[in-house]
Design a protein around this motif. Sequence first.
Motif, PDB file in Angstrom:
ATOM      1  N   CYS A 181       2.809  11.662  17.040  1.00 62.67           N
ATOM      2  CA  CYS A 181       2.453  10.601  17.693  1.00 62.67           C
ATOM      3  C   CYS A 181       2.280   9.567  16.937  1.00 62.67           C
ATOM      4  CB  CYS A 181       0.405  10.752  17.534  1.00 62.67           C
ATOM      5  SG  CYS A 181      -0.073  10.472  16.131  1.00 62.67           S
ATOM      6  N   VAL A 182       3.056   9.244  15.849  1.00 67.39           N
ATOM      7  CA  VAL A 182       3.237   7.376  14.978  1.00 67.39           C
ATOM      8  C   VAL A 182       4.450   7.164  15.484  1.00 67.39           C
ATOM      9  CG1 VAL A 182       3.424   6.428  13.055  1.00 67.39           C
ATOM     10  CG2 VAL A 182       2.375   8.617  12.913  1.00 67.39           C
ATOM     11  N   ALA A 183       5.562   7.962  16.066  1.00 70.25           N
ATOM     12  CA  ALA A 183       6.714   7.520  16.678  1.00 70.25           C
ATOM     13  C   ALA A 183       6.402   6.743  17.505  1.00 70.25           C
ATOM     14  CB  ALA A 183       7.725   9.152  16.793  1.00 70.25           C
ATOM     15  N   GLY A 184       7.513   5.557  17.143  1.00 66.60           N
ATOM     16  CA  GLY A 184       7.208   4.294  18.394  1.00 66.60           C
ATOM     17  C   GLY A 184       6.258   3.268  18.017  1.00 66.60           C
TER      18      GLY A 184
ATOM     19  N   VAL B 225      11.793   7.621  11.304  1.00 69.78           N
ATOM     20  CA  VAL B 225      11.368   8.129  10.359  1.00 69.78           C
ATOM     21  C   VAL B 225      10.286   8.656  10.201  1.00 69.78           C
ATOM     22  CG1 VAL B 225       9.598   6.321   9.540  1.00 69.78           C
ATOM     23  CG2 VAL B 225      11.845   4.830   9.918  1.00 69.78           C
ATOM     24  N   VAL B 226       9.488   8.988  11.012  1.00 67.13           N
ATOM     25  CA  VAL B 226       8.266   9.772  11.053  1.00 67.13           C
ATOM     26  C   VAL B 226       9.682  11.422  10.510  1.00 67.13           C
ATOM     27  CG1 VAL B 226       6.797  11.681  12.483  1.00 67.13           C
ATOM     28  CG2 VAL B 226       7.538   8.912  13.228  1.00 67.13           C
ATOM     29  N   ALA B 227      10.554  12.053  11.066  1.00 62.75           N
ATOM     30  CA  ALA B 227      11.302  13.350  10.576  1.00 62.75           C
ATOM     31  C   ALA B 227      11.241  12.926   9.078  1.00 62.75           C
ATOM     32  CB  ALA B 227      12.198  12.929  11.150  1.00 62.75           C
ATOM     33  N   ALA B 228      11.771  11.642   8.290  1.00 63.47           N
ATOM     34  CA  ALA B 228      11.846  11.444   6.703  1.00 63.47           C
ATOM     35  C   ALA B 228      10.415  11.449   6.046  1.00 63.47           C
ATOM     36  CB  ALA B 228      12.435  10.390   6.747  1.00 63.47           C
ATOM     37  N   LEU B 229       9.699  11.033   6.882  1.00 60.98           N
ATOM     38  CA  LEU B 229       8.011  11.038   5.838  1.00 60.98           C
ATOM     39  C   LEU B 229       7.834  12.184   6.039  1.00 60.98           C
ATOM     40  CD1 LEU B 229       7.329   7.162   5.816  1.00 60.98           C
ATOM     41  CD2 LEU B 229       9.034   8.956   4.770  1.00 60.98           C
ATOM     42  N   GLY B 230       7.567  13.120   7.013  1.00 62.39           N
ATOM     43  CA  GLY B 230       6.849  14.193   7.578  1.00 62.39           C
ATOM     44  C   GLY B 230       5.744  13.815   8.273  1.00 62.39           C
ATOM     45  N   MET B 231       5.331  12.464   8.760  1.00 62.31           N
ATOM     46  CA  MET B 231       4.735  12.243   9.816  1.00 62.31           C
ATOM     47  C   MET B 231       4.353  13.219  11.358  1.00 62.31           C
ATOM     48  SD  MET B 231       4.029   7.934   8.920  1.00 62.31           S
ATOM     49  CE  MET B 231       5.992   7.581   9.525  1.00 62.31           C
TER      50      MET B 231
ATOM     51  N   GLY C 256       5.561  -5.507   2.490  1.00 64.13           N
ATOM     52  CA  GLY C 256       4.134  -5.916   2.008  1.00 64.13           C
ATOM     53  C   GLY C 256       3.710  -3.976   2.753  1.00 64.13           C
ATOM     54  N   GLY C 257       4.601  -3.471   2.691  1.00 64.38           N
ATOM     55  CA  GLY C 257       4.301  -1.945   2.846  1.00 64.38           C
ATOM     56  C   GLY C 257       5.589  -1.232   2.019  1.00 64.38           C
ATOM     57  N   PRO C 258       6.166  -0.112   2.451  1.00 63.12           N
ATOM     58  CA  PRO C 258       7.277   0.550   1.592  1.00 63.12           C
ATOM     59  C   PRO C 258       8.128  -0.326   0.836  1.00 63.12           C
ATOM     60  CG  PRO C 258       6.903   2.171   3.309  1.00 63.12           C
ATOM     61  CD  PRO C 258       5.928   0.300   3.775  1.00 63.12           C
ATOM     62  N   GLU C 259       7.744  -0.711  -0.203  1.00 60.52           N
ATOM     63  CA  GLU C 259       9.504  -1.195  -0.634  1.00 60.52           C
ATOM     64  C   GLU C 259      10.590  -0.805  -0.408  1.00 60.52           C
ATOM     65  OE1 GLU C 259       7.990  -4.257  -0.984  1.00 60.52           O
ATOM     66  OE2 GLU C 259       6.399  -4.140  -1.063  1.00 60.52           O
ATOM     67  N   SER C 260      10.812   1.120  -0.764  1.00 66.35           N
ATOM     68  CA  SER C 260      11.748   1.445  -0.738  1.00 66.35           C
ATOM     69  C   SER C 260      12.668   1.005   0.646  1.00 66.35           C
ATOM     70  CB  SER C 260      11.623   2.655  -0.895  1.00 66.35           C
ATOM     71  OG  SER C 260      11.499   3.376   0.546  1.00 66.35           O
ATOM     72  N   ALA C 261      13.608   1.986   0.986  1.00 63.45           N
ATOM     73  CA  ALA C 261      14.180   1.361   2.379  1.00 63.45           C
ATOM     74  C   ALA C 261      13.966   1.972   3.428  1.00 63.45           C
ATOM     75  CB  ALA C 261      15.774   1.641   2.084  1.00 63.45           C
ATOM     76  N   ALA C 262      12.666   2.441   3.256  1.00 57.76           N
ATOM     77  CA  ALA C 262      12.320   3.565   3.461  1.00 57.76           C
ATOM     78  C   ALA C 262      11.928   2.976   5.207  1.00 57.76           C
ATOM     79  CB  ALA C 262      10.927   4.109   3.738  1.00 57.76           C
ATOM     80  N   LEU C 263      11.602   2.067   6.177  1.00 61.47           N
ATOM     81  CA  LEU C 263      11.428   1.466   7.006  1.00 61.47           C
ATOM     82  C   LEU C 263      12.013   0.626   6.898  1.00 61.47           C
ATOM     83  CD1 LEU C 263       7.460   1.134   7.027  1.00 61.47           C
ATOM     84  CD2 LEU C 263       8.565   2.260   8.791  1.00 61.47           C
ATOM     85  N   GLY C 264      13.237  -0.026   6.018  1.00 65.56           N
ATOM     86  CA  GLY C 264      14.961  -0.821   6.614  1.00 65.56           C
ATOM     87  C   GLY C 264      14.810  -1.618   5.372  1.00 65.56           C
ATOM     88  N   ALA C 265      15.765  -2.286   4.946  1.00 66.84           N
ATOM     89  CA  ALA C 265      15.247  -3.720   4.355  1.00 66.84           C
ATOM     90  C   ALA C 265      14.771  -4.347   4.950  1.00 66.84           C
ATOM     91  CB  ALA C 265      16.748  -4.049   3.257  1.00 66.84           C
ATOM     92  N   ARG C 266      13.323  -5.308   4.693  1.00 68.22           N
ATOM     93  CA  ARG C 266      12.295  -6.106   5.230  1.00 68.22           C
ATOM     94  C   ARG C 266      12.029  -7.347   4.675  1.00 68.22           C
ATOM     95  NH1 ARG C 266       8.182  -4.012   7.179  1.00 68.22           N
ATOM     96  NH2 ARG C 266       8.179  -2.744   5.239  1.00 68.22           N
TER      97      ARG C 266
END
Length: 323
Positions: A179-182, A170-176, A209-219
């Motif tokens: 330090c945020v990984a994990g 996710v960090v790589a995909a979103l360009g963060m 409550g966060g990204p409504e896309s699948a960026a962090l998975g279907a939650r």
Amino acid sequence: MPFSIAVDGPRVLIADGGTGTVGQLQPDGSITPVVTGVDGVAGVAVRGKWLAYTSTHTDFDTFTNTASGLNIRTPQGTTVYADTHAFERANNPDQINTYGVASADPCVQAVLGPQYTGGVDSHAYNVASWNGRWIVADAGANALLTVDDAGTVSTLAVLPPQPAEITAEVVAALGMPDCVAGVTYAFEPVPTDVEVGADGMLYVTTLPGGPESAALGARGSVYRVDPNTGVSGRVATGFLGATNLAIGKNGEIYVTELFGGQVSVLRGGVVSPFAALPGAVSVATGANGRVWVATMANEDPAAPGTIVSISNGKVKVQGKVTH
């Protein structure tokens, strides 16, 4: 924007947020207005000759809700207003929850911000009739509220935070930054619908409550809530935009996945596809196992919102919601 459907015997009612209308579906597919001029209407429910529908006023300059509540129309035709926004300001039920990330790392905080407790926000989104009262799923308050016919509001349950790990992918995909990984971020639960099961329990859909896309998975999830204690437990997750649910005659749970373009069904703890319907936003069940689904209007390509019924695997367009 047919955010909610209520089926009461032969009646099918639609809460259309795009037109500010609660309307009744007619046999010819037209929709006859029942209530008009409702700011931010999203939910509708009936109990005999009683009608309840939600409303919210949003200041789009600041993206804040400045008014929200439940409108209760009595059999005599008068309307009682339950002010959930005022209740939220006075009580703020989800202040018991802590959201965000528990990290003092300045790099992490620069990206994700500090932890915070539930803020003051009310968005009375959907409503169900239960035990002579009304249950409101408040997507801003992150809580289920009980409202009596006199308009008195109380807290029934606060939904729990929704933790999600921010993976290296996710960090790589979103360009963060790395330090945020994990890191695990506790998102707000955002309840979008509530229904009463045959077992007397309440069933609730939540957005992540966060990204409504699948960026962090279907939650998106479905929770079971005991209306007597307020205790909740998650019964299923993995939905991409769980905006509404309905309970079938055999206890199955239908869930609209707005961002997944489908309706899924939960049977015996197993989730499977039920119907592919782009823009599916609300669902209800009726007689003889019929499932009613409403879809959102689309701008490109242009298409109206629709009301469809599904019976024996066949989809039939019943009406169009236009404005």
